[in-house]
Scaffold this motif. Structure first.
Motif, PDB file in Angstrom:
ATOM      1  N   ARG A 229      51.312 -85.840  31.569  1.00  0.00           N
ATOM      2  CA  ARG A 229      49.855 -85.958  31.519  1.00  0.00           C
ATOM      3  C   ARG A 229      49.170 -85.247  32.691  1.00  0.00           C
ATOM      4  O   ARG A 229      47.939 -85.212  32.752  1.00  0.00           O
ATOM      5  CB  ARG A 229      49.452 -87.431  31.545  1.00  0.00           C
ATOM      6  CG  ARG A 229      49.827 -88.139  32.835  1.00  0.00           C
ATOM      7  CD  ARG A 229      49.412 -89.590  32.810  1.00  0.00           C
ATOM      8  NE  ARG A 229      49.761 -90.283  34.062  1.00  0.00           N
ATOM      9  CZ  ARG A 229      49.443 -91.540  34.327  1.00  0.00           C
ATOM     10  NH1 ARG A 229      48.790 -92.252  33.432  1.00  0.00           N
ATOM     11  NH2 ARG A 229      49.791 -92.083  35.474  1.00  0.00           N
ATOM     12  N   THR A 230      49.932 -84.682  33.632  1.00  0.00           N
ATOM     13  CA  THR A 230      49.354 -84.054  34.816  1.00  0.00           C
ATOM     14  C   THR A 230      48.601 -82.779  34.447  1.00  0.00           C
ATOM     15  O   THR A 230      49.126 -81.901  33.760  1.00  0.00           O
ATOM     16  CB  THR A 230      50.464 -83.692  35.831  1.00  0.00           C
ATOM     17  OG1 THR A 230      51.179 -84.876  36.180  1.00  0.00           O
ATOM     18  CG2 THR A 230      49.863 -83.078  37.088  1.00  0.00           C
TER      19      THR A 230
ATOM     20  N   ASP B  52      45.755 -80.518  39.233  1.00  0.00           N
ATOM     21  CA  ASP B  52      46.466 -81.489  40.064  1.00  0.00           C
ATOM     22  C   ASP B  52      47.878 -81.008  40.372  1.00  0.00           C
ATOM     23  O   ASP B  52      48.385 -81.206  41.490  1.00  0.00           O
ATOM     24  CB  ASP B  52      46.520 -82.846  39.364  1.00  0.00           C
ATOM     25  CG  ASP B  52      45.140 -83.488  39.251  1.00  0.00           C
ATOM     26  OD1 ASP B  52      44.347 -83.336  40.196  1.00  0.00           O
ATOM     27  OD2 ASP B  52      44.874 -84.138  38.227  1.00  0.00           O
ATOM     28  N   TYR B  53      48.519 -80.386  39.388  1.00  0.00           N
ATOM     29  CA  TYR B  53      49.878 -79.884  39.585  1.00  0.00           C
ATOM     30  C   TYR B  53      49.910 -78.838  40.694  1.00  0.00           C
ATOM     31  O   TYR B  53      50.773 -78.867  41.582  1.00  0.00           O
ATOM     32  CB  TYR B  53      50.398 -79.296  38.272  1.00  0.00           C
ATOM     33  CG  TYR B  53      51.720 -78.576  38.374  1.00  0.00           C
ATOM     34  CD1 TYR B  53      52.923 -79.271  38.385  1.00  0.00           C
ATOM     35  CD2 TYR B  53      51.757 -77.181  38.467  1.00  0.00           C
ATOM     36  CE1 TYR B  53      54.138 -78.607  38.482  1.00  0.00           C
ATOM     37  CE2 TYR B  53      52.965 -76.508  38.559  1.00  0.00           C
ATOM     38  CZ  TYR B  53      54.151 -77.223  38.566  1.00  0.00           C
ATOM     39  OH  TYR B  53      55.346 -76.559  38.669  1.00  0.00           O
ATOM     40  N   LEU B  54      48.960 -77.905  40.687  1.00  0.00           N
ATOM     41  CA  LEU B  54      48.932 -76.845  41.684  1.00  0.00           C
ATOM     42  C   LEU B  54      48.581 -77.385  43.069  1.00  0.00           C
ATOM     43  O   LEU B  54      49.164 -76.974  44.074  1.00  0.00           O
ATOM     44  CB  LEU B  54      47.933 -75.760  41.270  1.00  0.00           C
ATOM     45  CG  LEU B  54      48.300 -74.970  40.008  1.00  0.00           C
ATOM     46  CD1 LEU B  54      47.121 -74.119  39.561  1.00  0.00           C
ATOM     47  CD2 LEU B  54      49.520 -74.098  40.239  1.00  0.00           C
TER      48      LEU B  54
ATOM     49  N   HIS C 267      36.031 -82.803  33.536  1.00  0.00           N
ATOM     50  CA  HIS C 267      35.726 -82.828  32.098  1.00  0.00           C
ATOM     51  C   HIS C 267      35.595 -81.409  31.534  1.00  0.00           C
ATOM     52  O   HIS C 267      35.169 -81.241  30.393  1.00  0.00           O
ATOM     53  CB  HIS C 267      34.439 -83.599  31.821  1.00  0.00           C
ATOM     54  CG  HIS C 267      34.547 -85.067  32.064  1.00  0.00           C
ATOM     55  ND1 HIS C 267      35.195 -85.925  31.207  1.00  0.00           N
ATOM     56  CD2 HIS C 267      34.105 -85.824  33.096  1.00  0.00           C
ATOM     57  CE1 HIS C 267      35.141 -87.162  31.686  1.00  0.00           C
ATOM     58  NE2 HIS C 267      34.477 -87.124  32.837  1.00  0.00           N
ATOM     59  N   GLY C 268      35.920 -80.390  32.329  1.00  0.00           N
ATOM     60  CA  GLY C 268      35.809 -79.021  31.859  1.00  0.00           C
ATOM     61  C   GLY C 268      34.395 -78.512  31.758  1.00  0.00           C
ATOM     62  O   GLY C 268      34.126 -77.553  31.025  1.00  0.00           O
ATOM     63  N   VAL C 269      33.463 -79.109  32.500  1.00  0.00           N
ATOM     64  CA  VAL C 269      32.046 -78.764  32.393  1.00  0.00           C
ATOM     65  C   VAL C 269      31.567 -77.907  33.554  1.00  0.00           C
ATOM     66  O   VAL C 269      30.886 -76.895  33.359  1.00  0.00           O
ATOM     67  CB  VAL C 269      31.176 -80.039  32.297  1.00  0.00           C
ATOM     68  CG1 VAL C 269      29.697 -79.673  32.296  1.00  0.00           C
ATOM     69  CG2 VAL C 269      31.523 -80.833  31.051  1.00  0.00           C
TER      70      VAL C 269
ATOM     71  N   ILE D 255      41.355 -79.655  32.544  1.00  0.00           N
ATOM     72  CA  ILE D 255      41.573 -80.194  31.196  1.00  0.00           C
ATOM     73  C   ILE D 255      42.744 -79.487  30.507  1.00  0.00           C
ATOM     74  O   ILE D 255      42.898 -79.579  29.287  1.00  0.00           O
ATOM     75  CB  ILE D 255      40.306 -80.098  30.319  1.00  0.00           C
ATOM     76  CG1 ILE D 255      39.801 -78.652  30.256  1.00  0.00           C
ATOM     77  CG2 ILE D 255      39.218 -81.031  30.828  1.00  0.00           C
ATOM     78  CD1 ILE D 255      38.653 -78.443  29.277  1.00  0.00           C
ATOM     79  N   THR D 256      43.553 -78.765  31.282  1.00  0.00           N
ATOM     80  CA  THR D 256      44.732 -78.089  30.757  1.00  0.00           C
ATOM     81  C   THR D 256      45.973 -78.775  31.310  1.00  0.00           C
ATOM     82  O   THR D 256      46.142 -78.871  32.529  1.00  0.00           O
ATOM     83  CB  THR D 256      44.751 -76.605  31.166  1.00  0.00           C
ATOM     84  OG1 THR D 256      43.573 -75.964  30.667  1.00  0.00           O
ATOM     85  CG2 THR D 256      45.979 -75.905  30.620  1.00  0.00           C
ATOM     86  N   PHE D 257      46.826 -79.280  30.437  1.00  0.00           N
ATOM     87  CA  PHE D 257      48.051 -79.920  30.893  1.00  0.00           C
ATOM     88  C   PHE D 257      49.007 -78.864  31.433  1.00  0.00           C
ATOM     89  O   PHE D 257      49.244 -77.828  30.799  1.00  0.00           O
ATOM     90  CB  PHE D 257      48.724 -80.696  29.764  1.00  0.00           C
ATOM     91  CG  PHE D 257      47.954 -81.899  29.321  1.00  0.00           C
ATOM     92  CD1 PHE D 257      47.692 -82.934  30.196  1.00  0.00           C
ATOM     93  CD2 PHE D 257      47.484 -82.007  28.021  1.00  0.00           C
ATOM     94  CE1 PHE D 257      46.985 -84.052  29.796  1.00  0.00           C
ATOM     95  CE2 PHE D 257      46.774 -83.118  27.606  1.00  0.00           C
ATOM     96  CZ  PHE D 257      46.523 -84.141  28.508  1.00  0.00           C
ATOM     97  N   ALA D 258      49.567 -79.137  32.591  1.00  0.00           N
ATOM     98  CA  ALA D 258      50.482 -78.178  33.215  1.00  0.00           C
ATOM     99  C   ALA D 258      51.685 -77.898  32.328  1.00  0.00           C
ATOM    100  O   ALA D 258      52.171 -76.761  32.253  1.00  0.00           O
ATOM    101  CB  ALA D 258      50.934 -78.702  34.579  1.00  0.00           C
TER     102      ALA D 258
END
Length: 400
Positions: free
Chosen positions: A20-21, A25-27, A42-44, A61-64
Motif C-alpha cells: 500500500r506504500t 513515501d517509498y522514495l 489526493h493527487g490535487v 497516489i501511485t503505488f510503488a
C-alpha cells in the motif's frame, strides 16, 4: 512486505515496503530522496509530481509496487538536465518561487510543457500548469519563466517533441507509455515494456511452464471428406474468416500470423491485437495454434493454446474435428472467464464457426471472403443465462 526494484535517477535501487506504500513515501522513507514533497495526498496539488518512464506522475497516489522496474526521475535527478537548468535560472530571474514547497513538482511539470509545446500562449501555459497549485506567487512569475525558456529554446532551434514521445496509452510505470529519460533520450527497455511489445511483435512461442486458467474439449463434425477439411485448415487466412470477429493483418509467413479479434460484452467493446504461431503434422493430421493478444482499451490480455485433430467421421464423406482449448484471460474482461459460462459460450461460438466452415467448403475456394462480424459475447451471455433459467424451471416442475 514486498521488495520493489526501481531505476531511480539512473541508479538501480531496491527496498522492501508494504504494497500500500505510495511512491512518494517509498522514495522519501526508503531512499532518503526528500526533494519530492507531499502536500494534499489526493493527487490535487501537484507538489509530489515526478517522472515515471518520462511521464509526469502524481507520486502520492501511485503505488510503488505498480512501478516495478520502471525508470523514476525525481527533482534530484534533474540537476544536470538541460531544460531543468534553464528553468531554474528563469524561476530565479522571474521571482517564480517564494516558500518553495510547490517548486519540485512545478519544475517537473514545467519541464514537460517545455518539452511538448511548440509555441504556447500564456493561456496555454496556465492550462497546462493548472494541475500544480501555488499558495504564494500568484503564478505570474511561473508563467513568465516557462514562456521565456520556451521562446529561448525555439530561437536556438530546439523544437518541441510532439506529445513528449508518448505513443501508447496506459498508467505511468505500467510499461504502456513511451519512456523518455531526464536527458530527453529513450531509456533502455524494462521487462514491462518488453512484455507489452512482445504481444505486438514477437512470436507466440510455446512455453512448457505455462498453465492455462481454463481448459475445455470440444468436438464437431462437418459433412465433407477428411482430406478436404485438412487441406482447408492449412489455409490460415481462410480459417480466420470462419471465426466471428477474427481477421488477419496480411498473409501468414512461415506459420506466423498477426491479426485481431473483436469482442463485445455488453457495453465493453474490445479488440484484441496479437500474434499466433501455427504448426501442423500431415502424418497425424494434428495441429496446434499458440497465440497471445492484448486489448489496449480495457487493458485486458489473453493467451491461449489450441490443439486440434482432424479424423475420419462415421461416414466416408464426414470429418470429425477434436479441439482442445486452454487459455488465460486477465484484465477487465477476466470477470467473464468463469468456466461454466465459457463452456456455454464456446459451444455457441464453435457452432457459428462450423456453420461458416460448412459454407466455405461447400462454396469452394472461389467463395467471396466476407468480413467477419464482431463477436457479441453480450448477446450470447444473455442467451446462456435465459437457457439456464429455463432449465432450472424445467427441473423444478419435473420434481412436482
Amino acid at each position: 512486505m514486498t521488495t520493489i526494484n526501481l531505476t531511480v535517477n539512473g541508479k538501480q535501487l531496491s527496498a522492501t515496503a508494504e504494497p500500500r506504500t505510495h511512491l512518494a513515501d517509498y522514495l522519501r522513507d526508503c531512499h532518503n530522496l526528500t526533494g519530492t514533497h507531499i502536500g494534499c495526498e489526493h493527487g490535487v496539488c501537484g507538489a509530489c509530481t515526478l517522472l515515471v518512464d518520462g511521464v509526469p506522475t502524481r507520486s502520492c497516489i501511485t503505488f510503488a509496487v505498480t512501478c516495478e522496474h520502471a525508470h523514476v526521475t525525481t527533482i534530484e535527478g534533474l540537476d544536470d538536465d538541460e531544460i531543468a537548468t534553464e528553468l531554474r535560472a528563469a524561476f530565479k530571474r522571474e521571482h517564480a518561487l517564494q516558500c518553495g514547497y510547490c517548486t519540485p513538482g512545478m519544475m517537473v511539470s514545467a519541464r514537460d510543457v517545455v518539452l511538448r509545446m511548440e509555441s504556447p500562449s500564456e493561456h496555454d501555459i496556465r492550462v497546462a500548469m493548472s494541475g500544480n497549485l501555488c499558495r504564494c506567487t500568484g503564478y505570474v512569475g511561473i508563467v513568465r519563466a516557462v514562456q521565456s525558456v520556451i521562446e529561448a529554446r525555439r530561437k536556438r532551434g530546439a523544437g518541441a517533441i510532439p506529445d513528449g514521445n508518448r505513443k501508447l496509452l496506459g498508467p505511468a510505470g505500467s510499461g504502456h507509455s513511451s519512456a523518455v529519460a531526464a536527458n530527453g533520450a529513450k531509456p533502455r527497455e524494462t521487462s514491462a515494456t518488453k512484455a507489452a511489445a512482445s504481444v505486438a511483435a514477437a512470436p507466440a512461442r510455446a512455453d512448457a511452464n505455462w498453465t492455462p486458467q481454463t481448459t475445455f474439449v470440444q468436438s464437431f463434425t462437418v459433412e465433407h471428406p477428411v482430406d478436404q477439411v485438412w487441406e482447408f485448415f492449412g489455409r490460415i487466412g481462410e480459417v480466420a474468416t470462419c471465426l466471428p470477429g477474427a481477421s488477419l493483418d496480411g498473409e501468414p509467413v512461415d506459420g506466423h500470423a498477426e491479426g485481431r479479434i473483436k469482442v463485445k460484452v455488453g457495453p465493453i467493446s474490445a479488440e484484441f491485437q496479437g500474434v499466433a504461431d501455427v504448426s501442423r503434422d500431415d502424418a497425424t493430421r494434428t495441429g496446434t495454434i499458440s497465440g497471445a493478444g492484448k486489448d489496449q482499451r480495457s487493458n485486458s490480455a489473453t493467451r491461449g493454446l489450441i490443439g486440434y485433430a482432424v479424423k475420419q467421421g462415421d461416414r466416408p464423406e464426414q470429418t470429425r474435428v477434436d479441439v482442445t482449448v486452454g487459455f488465460t484471460l486477465t484484465g477487465m474482461l477476466a470477470q467473464f472467464s468463469r468456466s461454466g459460462l465459457v463452456q456455454d459460450i464456446a459451444n455457441r461460438l464453435i457452432a457459428a464457426f462450423v456453420q461458416n466452415l460448412e459454407a466455405k467448403l461447400s462454396a469452394g475456394e472461389g467463395a467471396a471472403r466476407a468480413v467477419a462480424a464482431e463477436f457479441d459475447a453480450g448477446s450470447l451471455f444473455t442467451s446462456v443465462i435465459i437457457g439456464r433459467i429455463k432449465a432450472l424451471f424445467a427441473s423444478v416442475f419435473r420434481r412436482r
